[in-house]
Structure formats: structure tokens, C-alpha cells
Design a protein around this motif. Structure first.
Motif, PDB file in Angstrom:
ATOM      1  N   LEU A   1      -0.646  12.776  -8.613  1.00 33.10           N
ATOM      2  CA  LEU A   1      -1.323  14.043  -8.300  1.00 33.10           C
ATOM      3  C   LEU A   1      -0.395  15.235  -8.516  1.00 33.10           C
ATOM      4  CD1 LEU A   1      -3.363  13.101  -5.110  1.00 33.10           C
ATOM      5  CD2 LEU A   1      -4.236  13.567  -7.411  1.00 33.10           C
ATOM      6  N   TYR A   2       0.872  15.074  -8.144  1.00 34.20           N
ATOM      7  CA  TYR A   2       1.838  16.150  -8.347  1.00 34.20           C
ATOM      8  C   TYR A   2       2.019  16.440  -9.832  1.00 34.20           C
ATOM      9  CZ  TYR A   2       6.118  18.860  -8.028  1.00 34.20           C
ATOM     10  OH  TYR A   2       7.050  19.834  -8.135  1.00 34.20           O
TER      11      TYR A   2
ATOM     12  N   VAL B   1      -0.172  15.928 -12.233  1.00 34.89           N
ATOM     13  CA  VAL B   1      -1.398  16.553 -12.741  1.00 34.89           C
ATOM     14  C   VAL B   1      -1.456  18.024 -12.335  1.00 34.89           C
ATOM     15  CG1 VAL B   1      -3.919  16.564 -12.552  1.00 34.89           C
ATOM     16  CG2 VAL B   1      -2.718  14.413 -12.900  1.00 34.89           C
ATOM     17  N   THR B   2      -1.207  18.324 -11.068  1.00 31.48           N
ATOM     18  CA  THR B   2      -1.293  19.724 -10.622  1.00 31.48           C
ATOM     19  C   THR B   2      -0.202  20.580 -11.256  1.00 31.48           C
ATOM     20  OG1 THR B   2      -0.013  19.233  -8.632  1.00 31.48           O
ATOM     21  CG2 THR B   2      -2.413  19.177  -8.438  1.00 31.48           C
ATOM     22  N   SER B   3       0.998  20.051 -11.417  1.00 33.66           N
ATOM     23  CA  SER B   3       2.050  20.846 -12.047  1.00 33.66           C
ATOM     24  C   SER B   3       1.769  21.062 -13.529  1.00 33.66           C
ATOM     25  CB  SER B   3       3.420  20.206 -11.842  1.00 33.66           C
ATOM     26  OG  SER B   3       3.471  18.936 -12.432  1.00 33.66           O
ATOM     27  N   THR B   4       1.121  20.110 -14.181  1.00 29.68           N
ATOM     28  CA  THR B   4       0.744  20.282 -15.582  1.00 29.68           C
ATOM     29  C   THR B   4      -0.305  21.376 -15.731  1.00 29.68           C
ATOM     30  OG1 THR B   4       1.219  17.964 -16.038  1.00 29.68           O
ATOM     31  CG2 THR B   4      -0.176  19.113 -17.616  1.00 29.68           C
ATOM     32  N   VAL B   5      -1.290  21.386 -14.848  1.00 30.30           N
ATOM     33  CA  VAL B   5      -2.319  22.433 -14.888  1.00 30.30           C
ATOM     34  C   VAL B   5      -1.683  23.800 -14.647  1.00 30.30           C
ATOM     35  CG1 VAL B   5      -4.370  23.314 -13.712  1.00 30.30           C
ATOM     36  CG2 VAL B   5      -4.203  20.890 -14.269  1.00 30.30           C
ATOM     37  N   THR B   6      -0.754  23.879 -13.702  1.00 37.33           N
ATOM     38  CA  THR B   6      -0.075  25.140 -13.422  1.00 37.33           C
ATOM     39  C   THR B   6       0.748  25.592 -14.622  1.00 37.33           C
ATOM     40  OG1 THR B   6       0.041  24.579 -11.079  1.00 37.33           O
ATOM     41  CG2 THR B   6       1.528  26.296 -11.857  1.00 37.33           C
ATOM     42  N   LEU B   7       1.459  24.670 -15.248  1.00 40.89           N
ATOM     43  CA  LEU B   7       2.247  25.010 -16.429  1.00 40.89           C
ATOM     44  C   LEU B   7       1.349  25.527 -17.551  1.00 40.89           C
ATOM     45  CD1 LEU B   7       4.934  25.054 -17.976  1.00 40.89           C
ATOM     46  CD2 LEU B   7       4.463  22.686 -18.627  1.00 40.89           C
ATOM     47  N   CYS B   8       0.206  24.888 -17.760  1.00 40.03           N
ATOM     48  CA  CYS B   8      -0.734  25.347 -18.799  1.00 40.03           C
ATOM     49  C   CYS B   8      -1.205  26.764 -18.522  1.00 40.03           C
ATOM     50  CB  CYS B   8      -1.925  24.408 -18.884  1.00 40.03           C
ATOM     51  SG  CYS B   8      -1.532  22.807 -19.577  1.00 40.03           S
ATOM     52  N   LYS B   9      -1.486  27.062 -17.271  1.00 40.80           N
ATOM     53  CA  LYS B   9      -1.947  28.401 -16.892  1.00 40.80           C
ATOM     54  C   LYS B   9      -0.844  29.436 -17.120  1.00 40.80           C
ATOM     55  CE  LYS B   9      -3.766  31.133 -13.074  1.00 40.80           C
ATOM     56  NZ  LYS B   9      -3.093  32.296 -13.588  1.00 40.80           N
ATOM     57  N   VAL B  10       0.389  29.107 -16.761  1.00 43.28           N
ATOM     58  CA  VAL B  10       1.503  30.039 -16.940  1.00 43.28           C
ATOM     59  C   VAL B  10       1.741  30.314 -18.421  1.00 43.28           C
ATOM     60  CG1 VAL B  10       4.012  30.252 -16.676  1.00 43.28           C
ATOM     61  CG2 VAL B  10       2.619  29.492 -14.758  1.00 43.28           C
ATOM     62  N   VAL B  11       1.707  29.274 -19.240  1.00 41.79           N
ATOM     63  CA  VAL B  11       1.908  29.455 -20.678  1.00 41.79           C
ATOM     64  C   VAL B  11       0.786  30.311 -21.264  1.00 41.79           C
ATOM     65  CG1 VAL B  11       1.933  28.236 -22.900  1.00 41.79           C
ATOM     66  CG2 VAL B  11       3.272  27.377 -20.977  1.00 41.79           C
ATOM     67  N   ARG B  12      -0.462  30.055 -20.852  1.00 41.76           N
ATOM     68  CA  ARG B  12      -1.593  30.841 -21.341  1.00 41.76           C
ATOM     69  C   ARG B  12      -1.479  32.299 -20.917  1.00 41.76           C
ATOM     70  NH1 ARG B  12      -6.643  30.010 -18.176  1.00 41.76           N
ATOM     71  NH2 ARG B  12      -5.517  31.538 -16.954  1.00 41.76           N
ATOM     72  N   ASP B  13      -1.119  32.538 -19.652  1.00 41.22           N
ATOM     73  CA  ASP B  13      -0.988  33.910 -19.163  1.00 41.22           C
ATOM     74  C   ASP B  13       0.118  34.657 -19.895  1.00 41.22           C
ATOM     75  OD1 ASP B  13      -3.030  33.391 -17.414  1.00 41.22           O
ATOM     76  OD2 ASP B  13      -1.740  33.231 -15.633  1.00 41.22           O
TER      77      ASP B  13
ATOM     78  N   GLY C   1       0.800  -1.231   0.000  1.00 40.30           N
ATOM     79  CA  GLY C   1       0.000   0.000   0.000  1.00 40.30           C
ATOM     80  C   GLY C   1       0.827   1.273   0.000  1.00 40.30           C
ATOM     81  N   TRP C   2       1.953   1.262   0.720  1.00 44.23           N
ATOM     82  CA  TRP C   2       2.745   2.486   0.785  1.00 44.23           C
ATOM     83  C   TRP C   2       3.376   2.818  -0.560  1.00 44.23           C
ATOM     84  CZ3 TRP C   2       7.943   2.782  -0.190  1.00 44.23           C
ATOM     85  CH2 TRP C   2       8.670   1.579  -0.225  1.00 44.23           C
ATOM     86  N   ILE C   3       3.691   1.818  -1.358  1.00 42.90           N
ATOM     87  CA  ILE C   3       4.236   2.078  -2.697  1.00 42.90           C
ATOM     88  C   ILE C   3       3.148   2.660  -3.600  1.00 42.90           C
ATOM     89  CG2 ILE C   3       5.188   0.995  -4.774  1.00 42.90           C
ATOM     90  CD1 ILE C   3       6.697  -0.929  -2.973  1.00 42.90           C
ATOM     91  N   ARG C   4       1.968   2.088  -3.523  1.00 43.88           N
ATOM     92  CA  ARG C   4       0.852   2.626  -4.322  1.00 43.88           C
ATOM     93  C   ARG C   4       0.522   4.050  -3.891  1.00 43.88           C
ATOM     94  NH1 ARG C   4      -2.203  -2.657  -3.644  1.00 43.88           N
ATOM     95  NH2 ARG C   4      -3.331  -1.464  -2.102  1.00 43.88           N
ATOM     96  N   ALA C   5       0.543   4.327  -2.587  1.00 43.80           N
ATOM     97  CA  ALA C   5       0.272   5.683  -2.097  1.00 43.80           C
ATOM     98  C   ALA C   5       1.332   6.664  -2.598  1.00 43.80           C
ATOM     99  CB  ALA C   5       0.212   5.693  -0.574  1.00 43.80           C
ATOM    100  N   PHE C   6       2.589   6.244  -2.572  1.00 45.95           N
ATOM    101  CA  PHE C   6       3.668   7.098  -3.067  1.00 45.95           C
ATOM    102  C   PHE C   6       3.471   7.415  -4.548  1.00 45.95           C
ATOM    103  CE2 PHE C   6       7.858   7.549  -5.058  1.00 45.95           C
ATOM    104  CZ  PHE C   6       8.331   8.656  -4.369  1.00 45.95           C
ATOM    105  N   LEU C   7       3.138   6.409  -5.331  1.00 45.27           N
ATOM    106  CA  LEU C   7       2.907   6.628  -6.765  1.00 45.27           C
ATOM    107  C   LEU C   7       1.667   7.497  -7.009  1.00 45.27           C
ATOM    108  CD1 LEU C   7       3.794   3.089  -8.157  1.00 45.27           C
ATOM    109  CD2 LEU C   7       5.149   5.186  -8.322  1.00 45.27           C
ATOM    110  N   ALA C   8       0.635   7.345  -6.166  1.00 45.72           N
ATOM    111  CA  ALA C   8      -0.564   8.175  -6.300  1.00 45.72           C
ATOM    112  C   ALA C   8      -0.235   9.637  -6.014  1.00 45.72           C
ATOM    113  CB  ALA C   8      -1.661   7.680  -5.360  1.00 45.72           C
ATOM    114  N   ILE C   9       0.583   9.889  -5.000  1.00 47.37           N
ATOM    115  CA  ILE C   9       0.987  11.270  -4.711  1.00 47.37           C
ATOM    116  C   ILE C   9       1.805  11.832  -5.875  1.00 47.37           C
ATOM    117  CG2 ILE C   9       2.480  12.674  -3.223  1.00 47.37           C
ATOM    118  CD1 ILE C   9       1.505  10.974  -0.889  1.00 47.37           C
ATOM    119  N   GLY C  10       2.672  10.996  -6.447  1.00 42.92           N
ATOM    120  CA  GLY C  10       3.425  11.430  -7.623  1.00 42.92           C
ATOM    121  C   GLY C  10       2.522  11.764  -8.795  1.00 42.92           C
TER     122      GLY C  10
END
Length: 96
Positions: free
Chosen positions: A50-51, A53-65, A39-48
Motif C-alpha cells: 500500500l505504501y 502504491v500511494t507513494s507512486t501515485v503521489t510521485l506521478c502527481k508531483v511530476v505532472r504538476d 499473518g503478521w508477515i503478510r500484513a507487513f508486506l501488505a502495508i508495504g
């Protein structure tokens, strides 16, 4: 005065992007759930995941701005140039 054409995206393109994002996120989530690992390996990969996905959304926003800012700057520069050209009279004689 020059008329600029604003690029637009179709509803089909928007829908395709949403479906692609949803499918890839679902596939990764299912892969993590059924991964034969502790479970801890799956949790680590899930956090990765999510990171990523969120960094991709942030990058898209920065490029658009940044793109929108460059368009505004270009429009302001074009307006200044249009004003200077409209006020310029090449046949005007300066009185001295």
C-alpha cells in the motif's frame, strides 16, 4: 503567434494503463493472501504494498504538476517575447 500542439493520450493507452495497474495490484494481493507465512508477515508486506502504491501515485502527481508549471512559465515567457517583438520597430528613429 506560434501555435502549440497539446499532446493527448488515446483511450486505448488510458485503458492499458488501468488494466496493467489493476492486474499488478491483483497479482500482488493474491500473492500476499496465499503466501505460506504467518499473518503478521503478510500484513507487513501488505502495508508495504500500500505504501508503494500511494507513494507512486503521489510521485506521478508531483511530476505532472511540475511539468504543467513549466509549460505555464514557458507560455508566459513566450507571450512576453511576442509582445516585445510586436512593439519593436527597427526603423523607428528616436527624436532627440
Amino acid at each position: 503567434m506560434t501555435k502549440t500542439i497539446q499532446p493527448s493520450q488515446t483511450a486505448a493507452f488510458y485503458g492499458q494503463a488501468l488494466l496493467s495497474f489493476g492486474a499488478s495490484l491483483t497479482a500482488m494481493a493474491l500473492g500476499l493472501v496465499y503466501l505460506p507465512a504467518p499473518g503478521w508477515i503478510r500484513a507487513f508486506l501488505a502495508i508495504g504494498l500500500l505504501y508503494v502504491v500511494t507513494s507512486t501515485v503521489t510521485l506521478c502527481k508531483v511530476v505532472r504538476d511540475r511539468h504543467e508549471l513549466s509549460e505555464v512559465t514557458t507560455r508566459v515567457d513566450q507571450a512576453r517575447l511576442d509582445k516585445l517583438l510586436a512593439e519593436h520597430d527597427p526603423f523607428k528613429v528616436d527624436a532627440q
